[in-house]
Design an enzyme around this catalytic site. Structure first.
Site, PDB file in Angstrom:
ATOM      1  CG  HIS A  90      23.385  26.798  36.699  1.00  0.00           C
ATOM      2  ND1 HIS A  90      22.157  26.178  36.767  1.00  0.00           N
ATOM      3  CD2 HIS A  90      24.152  26.195  37.653  1.00  0.00           C
ATOM      4  CE1 HIS A  90      22.193  25.235  37.699  1.00  0.00           C
ATOM      5  NE2 HIS A  90      23.388  25.230  38.266  1.00  0.00           N
ATOM      6  CG  ASP A  92      20.147  25.438  33.504  1.00  0.00           C
ATOM      7  OD1 ASP A  92      21.103  26.038  34.037  1.00  0.00           O
ATOM      8  OD2 ASP A  92      20.217  24.243  33.157  1.00  0.00           O
ATOM      9  CG  ASP A 152      21.542  23.057  41.234  1.00  0.00           C
ATOM     10  OD1 ASP A 152      22.281  23.898  40.688  1.00  0.00           O
ATOM     11  OD2 ASP A 152      21.567  21.848  40.961  1.00  0.00           O
ATOM     12  CD  GLU A 186      25.451  23.164  36.009  1.00  0.00           C
ATOM     13  OE1 GLU A 186      26.419  22.581  36.525  1.00  0.00           O
ATOM     14  OE2 GLU A 186      24.266  22.858  36.260  1.00  0.00           O
ATOM     15  CD  GLU A 187      21.149  21.583  37.071  1.00  0.00           C
ATOM     16  OE1 GLU A 187      21.676  20.468  36.971  1.00  0.00           O
ATOM     17  OE2 GLU A 187      21.144  22.246  38.126  1.00  0.00           O
ATOM     18  CG  ASP A 209      26.098  25.267  40.588  1.00  0.00           C
ATOM     19  OD1 ASP A 209      25.005  25.175  41.172  1.00  0.00           O
ATOM     20  OD2 ASP A 209      26.348  24.707  39.517  1.00  0.00           O
ATOM     21  CG  HIS A 392      19.288  17.868  40.234  1.00  0.00           C
ATOM     22  ND1 HIS A 392      20.174  17.306  39.355  1.00  0.00           N
ATOM     23  CD2 HIS A 392      19.697  19.157  40.363  1.00  0.00           C
ATOM     24  CE1 HIS A 392      21.071  18.202  38.982  1.00  0.00           C
ATOM     25  NE2 HIS A 392      20.805  19.337  39.594  1.00  0.00           N
TER      26      HIS A 392
HETATM   27 ZN    ZN Z   1      23.901  23.815  39.760  1.00  0.00          ZN
END
Ligand code: ZN
Length: 423
Positions: A90, A92, A152, A186-187, A209, A392
């Site tokens: 992903h 994003d 990520d 995805e997030e 991922d 994150h």
């Molecule tokens: Zn991820």
């Protein structure tokens, strides 16, 4: 002394993986919740368009960016292999930490000491980060301290890109048909929503991922959102005697009666599921509590949901003038039962990881992946490691050595799938 790569192949891929990763990390692709379109933010399209150009340059065919912000591309088989294998990541990054103005920093030959980043007072302390402490001798990438890094999942994007570039440049290496998919949002839980499994055209796939080298994840939580809404009777407090029914108090009673010493994210681990209230809003007239319920076992998940419903209705029954509604919204299923029907997909991945000199690590994920939904849509999709950590957060970091290993595993997967007999 710098660490050795896990293989000559990984060493060969490392510079390209890093170069791509640094380029992708600088693009602001942060997604936002409660989207009104797909993708949720235009920055994701900037990276998706960049990837389209690079895929075409590498020589992939059928490269498309569709109307929903998904990139699909094909690298044809070299020797008539009947298999068609997908790789998905992903573009994003999480809305949970600043994602604009990312300026990655490469720390060559990490010496095991505290890493003080130039901005935001952010420190990566190996005393609190045992995984980082294990990467002495690796090249490490961090943010500048005031943004996330975006490993990520741009580590996954860069690894897939470097691997297909390598394979396209080495047509002498046997490979099956490879399908590449890059997804938005995805997030915010929407990565697989508009994924076109038929157009993608793979029989199975891998998301890149994960995190630590060796990880292969073929089991996730099953997840459901449960929204409880209390309707009270709102009335001016001056005339409220005997009439007011306060919805906020009803919500409070519900929360107080649900277990807090078990069945919560903070009191469970391993294979235990939980109930988690994560959002509450409202006023005296109406209050809404949003929960997520999680479990690896669908029967137990149903019990968690039933518990919320039972207590919510019990509270409402004690105040006949109130009304309650309990809404269930399934989010993703445990991918295990879908992947189990196609054991080859995990078997080949384990062999590819071993071929890279890494011991496979199979642990269930206490969360979901795009692969959970894709697997239920008929595309069995376990998740593989990428070499990124502390997702994150502004402390997010990645090991170039481990990213190179992940890219090498993708190349090895292609080789092993080419040897697989037709199903
Ligand atoms: Zn991820």
């Amino acid at each position: 002394m710098p660490s050795a790569y896990t293989s000559e192949l990984a060493g060969e891929l490392a510079a390209d993986v890093l170069d791509r990763f640094l380029r992708y990390a600088r693009v602001d692709t942060q997604s936002v919740r409660d989207r009104t379109g797909s993708p949720s933010t235009p920055g994701q399209l900037d990276l998706l368009r960049m990837l389209v150009g690079e895929l075409q340059e590498i020589g992939l065919s059928d490269v498309v960016l569709d109307d929903n912000g998904y990139v699909y591309a094909t690298l044809p088989a070299t020797d008539g292999s009947p298999h068609s294998v997908g790789f998905i990541a992903h573009v994003d990054v999480s809305p949970d930490a600043p994602g604009a103005g990312v300026e990655p920093i490469v720390h060559r030959d990490y010496d095991g000491s505290r890493v003080e980043l130039p901005r935001g007072g952010t420190v990566l302390d190996p005393a609190d980060m045992p995984v980082l402490a294990g990467k002495v001798g690796h090249d490490i990438v961090t943010s500048s301290g005031d943004t996330l890094l975006g490993a990520d999942d741009k580590a996954g994007v860069a690894e897939i890109m470097a691997a297909v570039a390598y394979l396209a440049a080495h047509p002498e290496l046997p490979r099956p048909t490879l399908k590449v998919g890059f997804t938005p949002d995805e997030e915010i839980g929407e990565g697989a929503t508009l994924f076109d499994v038929a157009r993608f055209g793979a029989a199975c796939a891998y998301t890149l991922d994960g995190s630590q080298p060796g990880e292969i994840q073929d089991e996730t939580f099953s997840g459901t959102e449960v929204v409880v809404t209390y309707q009270g009777v709102d009335i001016h407090t001056g005339w409220a005697t005997g009439k007011l029914v306060n919805a906020i108090r009803l919500a409070g009673r519900l929360l107080a009666r649900l277990p807090s010493d078990r069945l919560t994210p903070e009191t469970t681990s391993d294979r235990e599921g939980f109930i988690h209230p994560y959002d509450i809003s409202g006023d005296a007239g109406r209050a809404e509590i949003r929960f997520i319920a999680r479990d690896f076992d669908d029967g137990l998940l149903a019990e968690h949901i039933a518990l919320i419903r039972r207590v919510a209705e019990e509270v409402a029954a004690e105040e006949p003038r109130s009304r309650v509604s309990v809404e269930e919204r399934p989010q993703y299923p445990n991918m295990r039962r879908f992947v189990d029907e196609f054991p080859q997909v995990v078997d080949v991945a384990e062999r590819a990881i071993r071929a890279e000199g890494i011991e496979p690590v199979k642990e269930p994920i206490r969360g979901g992946t795009d692969g959970s939904v894709l697997s239920s849509k008929g595309l069995p999709t376990p998740n593989l490691f990428t070499g990124g950590h502390e997702y994150h957060s502004v402390r997010e970091w990645a090991s170039v050595h481990d990213m190179a290993s992940a890219a090498a595993v993708v190349v090895r997967l292609a080789g092993l799938w080419a040897e697989e007999p037709a199903a």
